[in-house]
Enzyme design. Structure first.
Site, PDB file in Angstrom:
ATOM      1  N   ASP A  98     -10.489  52.477  18.418  1.00  0.00           N
ATOM      2  CA  ASP A  98     -10.201  53.059  19.741  1.00  0.00           C
ATOM      3  C   ASP A  98      -9.254  54.254  19.700  1.00  0.00           C
ATOM      4  O   ASP A  98      -8.687  54.621  20.723  1.00  0.00           O
ATOM      5  CB  ASP A  98      -9.639  51.990  20.671  1.00  0.00           C
ATOM      6  CG  ASP A  98      -8.209  51.626  20.345  1.00  0.00           C
ATOM      7  OD1 ASP A  98      -7.863  51.632  19.157  1.00  0.00           O
ATOM      8  OD2 ASP A  98      -7.440  51.353  21.275  1.00  0.00           O
ATOM      9  N   GLU A  99      -9.105  54.878  18.555  1.00  0.00           N
ATOM     10  CA  GLU A  99      -8.158  55.987  18.474  1.00  0.00           C
ATOM     11  C   GLU A  99      -8.605  56.990  17.412  1.00  0.00           C
ATOM     12  O   GLU A  99      -9.104  56.593  16.365  1.00  0.00           O
ATOM     13  CB  GLU A  99      -6.775  55.438  18.088  1.00  0.00           C
ATOM     14  CG  GLU A  99      -5.642  56.200  18.679  1.00  0.00           C
ATOM     15  CD  GLU A  99      -4.308  55.470  18.463  1.00  0.00           C
ATOM     16  OE1 GLU A  99      -3.299  56.023  18.870  1.00  0.00           O
ATOM     17  OE2 GLU A  99      -4.307  54.378  17.870  1.00  0.00           O
TER      18      GLU A  99
END
Length: 440
Positions: free
Chosen positions: A94-95
């Site tokens: 998610d990053e």
DNA sequence: TCTGGGGTCCTGTTCCTC
DNA sequence: TCTGGAGGAACAGGACCC
């Protein structure tokens, strides 16, 4: 992405929107992976033991992670990022860092901000979830900016204002400063980023060692020249299991280590890699953790070789008192094996014979008789009922499973029904996309 | 309160080789 | 032949991140 796993679950399950949702291990020794912002208001946060979370937020929904769904959403988001630049460095599901200059999509602060705004809108349109964007001249500052922007925001740190922005903040804002380093600095009277800068490089190195000290000092001065790196080879592969109850039986410990070694090699092979150093990890009943490693003569992806090395390493470990976790890992990765080198030297015919022999060892799939196993209904997983349609498992136990019938596209919470765990009309289902795909 | 799983990087120690 | 030291590899542990 904001509270990624929990947000994805809320998007998938309309009845959970606006509610406290906790995703993590549900066993007696589970911890919280992600808590929704509603759950955070009760004090629940990542890495907290589940038992503690349940005391703080007894009415929250508790779900096991569904990595397949998260990976699908992650792929969509990474795809959007790659449209902005060829230089995308994922940090996790998610990053990611994006080098906008390399992509020639932005050249100054206003153009970068416009790209950020458009990206956030695209993420919402494609995934149905919110993501936050941090924009700055370096990776460290962009990361800090994105943390500050959460949830659902965008923060640009204008060039030239970096030190003024960092100065008054806690040292813990700097990536790499965790509880231990934070404590260390606090005992030395250093609490803010500005105080790190004032202490000077020599003092930092004296306190934290060469690498950590110089790096931290540079970060406090907002200096970070690390480039965005798109392709990164992994350096180790490992698997580990924490057991619900400590294992005391030495024979059981041995068989668990063998199983972990096999799983580790499966992962290694799936990645097309081999490794030279085998690592055994043991966490004892008192949470003390030790590792033992052995370096082979050459890289291998042979399960037998890894199993034997792990077994040898275990012989040197005292497990009386019980173990709560066992792990097996392989590092020193390569793209070839020692066996490959021998094979290259071998005559072609011998090689063919060896392959045939190896194939004989593997049992054909058809020979494996599927044994009837009791079906497990995991909280949060998708199911389909022949009569009632798509839904998800709200809970199970005592021979019953409770299902809520709703999909990501339902406009209101769905109805709840309970079935016998072996109901023939009920079957596990794949996760649905969070945003409805239009049918043409 | 009772601590997951999968990683990365760094440090100190020990051993070996030159 | 013995010794000292430098340097690297291996090993164990710890901190940190998501």
């Amino acid at each position: 992405m904001d509270a990624f796993y929990a947000s994805a679950e809320q998007a998938a399950k309309p009845s959970l929107r606006g509610k406290a949702v906790v995703v993590g291990g549900l066993g007696p020794r589970g911890v919280v992976a992600t808590a929704s912002y509603e759950a955070r208001r009760f004090g629940v946060h990542s890495a907290m033991p589940m038992g503690q979370a349940r005391r703080l937020a007894p009415n929250a929904a508790y779900l096991v992670p569904r990595f397949r769904l998260y990976r699908e959403v992650s792929d969509q988001v990474m795809g959007l990022l790659r449209e902005l630049s060829p230089l995308v460095e994922p940090l996790s599901l998610d990053e990611a860092f994006v080098d906008l200059e390399a992509g020639e999509t932005a050249w100054d602060a206003p153009s970068a901000e416009a790209v950020g705004l458009r990206l956030r809108a695209d993420i919402r349109r494609v995934t149905g979830l919110t993501g936050s964007v941090g924009i700055a001249v370096s990776k460290m500052l962009a990361k800090i900016a994105s943390e500050e922007a959460k949830p659902d925001g965008l923060l640009l740190i204008p060039p030239g204002t970096e030190r003024a922005m960092l100065g008054p903040k806690s040292v813990r804002i700097l990536p790499g400063v965790g509880p231990a380093t934070g404590d260390h600095l606090r005992r030395a009277g250093i609490q803010t980023v500005e105080e790190i800068a004032e202490a000077g490089e020599d003092e930092l190195v004296r306190l934290l060692g060469k690498a950590h000290g110089t790096h931290l000092y540079a970060m406090a001065l907002a200096r970070d020249e690390r480039p965005v790196v798109a392709e990164r080879d992994s350096k180790s592969v490992s698997v580990e299991d924490t057991y619900d109850v400590d294992i005391h039986d030495r024979v059981r410990v041995r068989t668990e280590v063998q199983r972990l070694a096999d799983r580790c090699v499966e992962r290694l092979r799936a990645a097309g890699r081999s490794g030279r150093t085998v690592v055994l990890k043991v966490r004892r009943y008192d949470f003390s953790t030790l590792t033992r490693s052995e370096t082979l003569r050459g890289p291998t992806d042979d399960p037998g070789v890894v199993r034997e090395a792990a077994a040898r390493l275990l012989e040197g470990v005292d497990t009386t008192g019980g173990v709560r976790l066992l792990g097996v890992g392989v590092s020193g990765l390569a793209d070839f094996t020692q066996e490959d080198l021998f094979a290259q030297a071998a005559a072609a015919s011998e090689e063919a014979a060896a392959v045939e022999e190896a194939e004989d060892v593997v049992a054909p799939v058809e020979d494996v008789v599927a044994e009837p196993v009791e079906r497990k209904w995991m909280a949060g997983h998708d199911v389909r009922h022949a009569e009632f349609g798509a839904g998800w498992v709200q809970g199970s136990g005592l021979g019953r499973v409770t299902v809520r019938f709703e999909t990501p596209y339902s406009t209101s919470p769905g109805r709840v029904r309970t079935f016998a765990v072996d109901d023939p009309l009920l079957e596990p289902a794949d996760p649905l996309p969070l945003v409805e795909v239009p049918v043409r």
